[in-house]
Design an enzyme around this catalytic site. Structure first.
Site, PDB file in Angstrom:
ATOM      1  N   ARG A 119      56.581  28.529  71.911  1.00 16.68           N
ATOM      2  CA  ARG A 119      57.668  27.971  72.742  1.00 16.68           C
ATOM      3  C   ARG A 119      57.844  28.770  74.030  1.00 16.68           C
ATOM      4  NH1 ARG A 119      63.568  27.172  70.352  1.00 16.68           N
ATOM      5  NH2 ARG A 119      63.290  29.337  69.734  1.00 16.68           N
TER       6      ARG A 119
ATOM      7  N   ARG B 150      76.841  26.643  61.215  1.00 24.10           N
ATOM      8  CA  ARG B 150      75.673  27.219  60.550  1.00 24.10           C
ATOM      9  C   ARG B 150      76.052  27.885  59.238  1.00 24.10           C
ATOM     10  NH1 ARG B 150      72.269  28.185  65.480  1.00 24.10           N
ATOM     11  NH2 ARG B 150      70.266  28.837  64.695  1.00 24.10           N
TER      12      ARG B 150
ATOM     13  N   LYS C 127      65.747  20.778  67.528  1.00 24.62           N
ATOM     14  CA  LYS C 127      67.136  20.403  67.830  1.00 24.62           C
ATOM     15  C   LYS C 127      67.360  20.372  69.353  1.00 24.62           C
ATOM     16  CE  LYS C 127      68.821  23.866  65.418  1.00 24.62           C
ATOM     17  NZ  LYS C 127      67.541  24.501  64.990  1.00 24.62           N
TER      18      LYS C 127
ATOM     19  N   ARG D 262      64.818  34.739  60.846  1.00 30.57           N
ATOM     20  CA  ARG D 262      65.672  33.581  61.180  1.00 30.57           C
ATOM     21  C   ARG D 262      65.496  32.480  60.144  1.00 30.57           C
ATOM     22  NH1 ARG D 262      63.492  32.301  66.821  1.00 30.57           N
ATOM     23  NH2 ARG D 262      64.896  30.521  66.765  1.00 30.57           N
TER      24      ARG D 262
ATOM     25  N   ARG E 137      61.275  33.515  74.342  1.00 30.10           N
ATOM     26  CA  ARG E 137      62.527  34.106  73.861  1.00 30.10           C
ATOM     27  C   ARG E 137      62.243  35.354  73.046  1.00 30.10           C
ATOM     28  NH1 ARG E 137      66.169  29.300  71.381  1.00 30.10           N
ATOM     29  NH2 ARG E 137      66.363  30.814  69.699  1.00 30.10           N
TER      30      ARG E 137
HETATM   31  P1  AP5 Z   1      63.216  23.495  69.932  1.00 20.84           P
HETATM   32  O1  AP5 Z   1      63.668  22.122  70.320  1.00 20.84           O
HETATM   33  O2  AP5 Z   1      63.451  24.601  70.890  1.00 20.84           O
HETATM   34  O3  AP5 Z   1      63.749  23.880  68.481  1.00 20.84           O
HETATM   35  P2  AP5 Z   1      65.209  24.220  67.976  1.00 20.84           P
HETATM   36  O4  AP5 Z   1      65.401  23.525  66.677  1.00 20.84           O
HETATM   37  O5  AP5 Z   1      66.228  23.976  69.039  1.00 20.84           O
HETATM   38  O6  AP5 Z   1      65.009  25.786  67.692  1.00 20.84           O
HETATM   39  P3  AP5 Z   1      65.859  27.058  68.069  1.00 20.84           P
HETATM   40  O7  AP5 Z   1      64.924  28.235  67.839  1.00 20.84           O
HETATM   41  O8  AP5 Z   1      66.472  26.979  69.423  1.00 20.84           O
HETATM   42  O9  AP5 Z   1      66.955  27.013  66.990  1.00 20.84           O
HETATM   43  P4  AP5 Z   1      67.694  28.143  66.404  1.00 20.84           P
HETATM   44  O10 AP5 Z   1      68.666  27.340  65.652  1.00 20.84           O
HETATM   45  O11 AP5 Z   1      66.973  29.168  65.641  1.00 20.84           O
HETATM   46  O12 AP5 Z   1      68.196  28.984  67.690  1.00 20.84           O
HETATM   47  P5  AP5 Z   1      69.562  29.021  68.476  1.00 20.84           P
HETATM   48  O13 AP5 Z   1      69.261  29.165  69.897  1.00 20.84           O
HETATM   49  O14 AP5 Z   1      70.482  27.942  68.036  1.00 20.84           O
HETATM   50  O15 AP5 Z   1      61.646  23.375  69.602  1.00 20.84           O
HETATM   51  C1  AP5 Z   1      60.866  24.507  69.238  1.00 20.84           C
HETATM   52  C2  AP5 Z   1      59.438  24.374  69.824  1.00 20.84           C
HETATM   53  O16 AP5 Z   1      58.785  23.288  69.185  1.00 20.84           O
HETATM   54  C3  AP5 Z   1      59.407  24.066  71.333  1.00 20.84           C
HETATM   55  O17 AP5 Z   1      58.326  24.753  71.900  1.00 20.84           O
HETATM   56  C4  AP5 Z   1      59.200  22.536  71.411  1.00 20.84           C
HETATM   57  O18 AP5 Z   1      58.495  22.162  72.574  1.00 20.84           O
HETATM   58  C5  AP5 Z   1      58.379  22.264  70.137  1.00 20.84           C
HETATM   59  N1  AP5 Z   1      58.715  20.998  69.521  1.00 20.84           N
HETATM   60  C6  AP5 Z   1      59.964  20.461  69.361  1.00 20.84           C
HETATM   61  N2  AP5 Z   1      59.882  19.280  68.702  1.00 20.84           N
HETATM   62  C7  AP5 Z   1      58.565  19.107  68.386  1.00 20.84           C
HETATM   63  C8  AP5 Z   1      57.853  18.092  67.677  1.00 20.84           C
HETATM   64  N3  AP5 Z   1      58.500  17.031  67.151  1.00 20.84           N
HETATM   65  N4  AP5 Z   1      56.506  18.219  67.530  1.00 20.84           N
HETATM   66  C9  AP5 Z   1      55.860  19.292  68.060  1.00 20.84           C
HETATM   67  N5  AP5 Z   1      56.479  20.294  68.753  1.00 20.84           N
HETATM   68  C10 AP5 Z   1      57.812  20.194  68.901  1.00 20.84           C
HETATM   69  O19 AP5 Z   1      70.209  30.391  67.892  1.00 20.84           O
HETATM   70  C11 AP5 Z   1      69.684  31.652  68.248  1.00 20.84           C
HETATM   71  C12 AP5 Z   1      70.493  32.758  67.575  1.00 20.84           C
HETATM   72  O20 AP5 Z   1      71.874  32.702  68.016  1.00 20.84           O
HETATM   73  C13 AP5 Z   1      70.585  32.681  66.050  1.00 20.84           C
HETATM   74  O21 AP5 Z   1      69.462  33.263  65.425  1.00 20.84           O
HETATM   75  C14 AP5 Z   1      71.890  33.450  65.782  1.00 20.84           C
HETATM   76  O22 AP5 Z   1      71.698  34.836  65.869  1.00 20.84           O
HETATM   77  C15 AP5 Z   1      72.760  33.027  66.937  1.00 20.84           C
HETATM   78  N6  AP5 Z   1      73.579  31.830  66.620  1.00 20.84           N
HETATM   79  C16 AP5 Z   1      73.445  30.580  67.160  1.00 20.84           C
HETATM   80  N7  AP5 Z   1      74.343  29.744  66.622  1.00 20.84           N
HETATM   81  C17 AP5 Z   1      75.065  30.458  65.727  1.00 20.84           C
HETATM   82  C18 AP5 Z   1      76.125  30.133  64.841  1.00 20.84           C
HETATM   83  N8  AP5 Z   1      76.638  28.884  64.778  1.00 20.84           N
HETATM   84  N9  AP5 Z   1      76.608  31.113  64.042  1.00 20.84           N
HETATM   85  C19 AP5 Z   1      76.132  32.370  64.110  1.00 20.84           C
HETATM   86  N10 AP5 Z   1      75.117  32.736  64.916  1.00 20.84           N
HETATM   87  C20 AP5 Z   1      74.582  31.799  65.720  1.00 20.84           C
END
Ligand code: AP5
Length: 222
Positions: free
Chosen positions: A129, A90, A16, A172, A161
């Site tokens: 990552r 979410r 994402k 997660r 991270r």
């Molecule tokens: P990346 O693009 O970083 O993946 P992502 O989908 O953004 O993953 P996140 O871990 O950031 O999502 P998340 O939803 O768990 O975390 P968030 O920060 O929102 O890609 C991942 C890796 O893969 C990278 O190394 C990249 O280079 C590689 N890659 C990408 N695309 C690729 C491809 N096509 N092929 C190969 N490699 C690829 O949330 C963190 C925490 O915050 C949550 O756990 C929760 O506690 C809290 N939180 C956030 N939002 C909420 C909410 N709305 N409600 C409640 N709690 C929340």
């Protein structure tokens, strides 16, 4: 032309954030990432950051009321002419709150972009990552920076991270399957869901999303 109001949905590690970085260059939209906002609060040790931190480090969701208040404030500040939400909503409660808020303002969602990938794929991605403090994302094997541990875009140090440790990654994923996956059906029923195969290469996923958004734009004009 009407505004683009987009949501990125999908499991942790589906790509994402990676796609968001590309899409904001295509469409000049504010990238509003709940994960980035919460990590910023945690680093600044605000009251919200202190409350959210314990949930994040355990791989759980931060309570709805905290996240909803934070995101609406941000949409009000930056999202008047469109937005790209990453990591919100979410839960069904968050999605309902967003729908009500948009209705009140006479706005509507353009599309919910689901980037999907199997659990075993995202586990490998999250383990490798690396990120900089401005949220630029790399992978040690699939998308390495030019110089080890240094961001290509701003020269800042790269780090892992703290929720990318194996035991937290699994929690997660469990949280995603239990609480966030029901949103797929929710948005399918509203006719706004567009699904993409996140296991393809980043450039291919991007091309597919861009083509879909261009078609949506054309349809709007007909
Ligand atoms: P990346 O693009 O970083 O993946 P992502 O989908 O953004 O993953 P996140 O871990 O950031 O999502 P998340 O939803 O768990 O975390 P968030 O920060 O929102 O890609 C991942 C890796 O893969 C990278 O190394 C990249 O280079 C590689 N890659 C990408 N695309 C690729 C491809 N096509 N092929 C190969 N490699 C690829 O949330 C963190 C925490 O915050 C949550 O756990 C929760 O506690 C809290 N939180 C956030 N939002 C909420 C909410 N709305 N409600 C409640 N709690 C929340």
């Amino acid at each position: 032309m009407s505004e683009l109001n987009l949501i990125l949905l999908g499991p942790p590690g589906a790509g994402k954030g990676t796609q968001a970085q590309r899409l904001i260059k295509d469409w000049d939209l504010p990238h509003i990432s709940t994960g980035d906002l919460l990590r910023d609060h945690r680093e600044r040790a605000t009251e919200l950051g202190q409350q959210a931190g314990k949930y994040m480090s355990e791989g759980k969701l931060v309570p709805d009321d905290l996240v909803i208040a934070m995101i609406f404030e941000k949409i009000e500040q930056q999202g008047d002419d469109g937005f790209l939400l990453d990591g919100f909503p979410r839960t069904i409660a968050q999605a309902d709150a967003l729908g009500d808020e948009l209705d009140k303002r006479g706005r509507r969602l353009t599309a919910v972009l689901l980037i999907d990938a199997p659990d075993e794929e995202v586990i490998g991605r999250l383990s490798g990552r690396r990120v900089c403090s401005d949220g630029h994302v790399y992978h040690v094997d699939n998308d390495p920076p030019k110089h080890p541990d240094v961001c290509d875009q701003d020269g800042k140090p790269l780090r892992q991270r703290d929720d990318d440790k194996p035991e937290v990654i699994q929690r997660r994923l469990d949280t995603y399957h239990e609480q966030t996956k029901p949103l797929i059906e929710y948005y399918e029923e509203q006719g706004v869901l567009r699904a993409f195969d996140g296991s393809r290469a980043p450039g291919e996923v991007h091309d597919h999303i861009r083509a879909t958004l261009a078609t949506l734009r054309l349809e709007e004009r007909l």
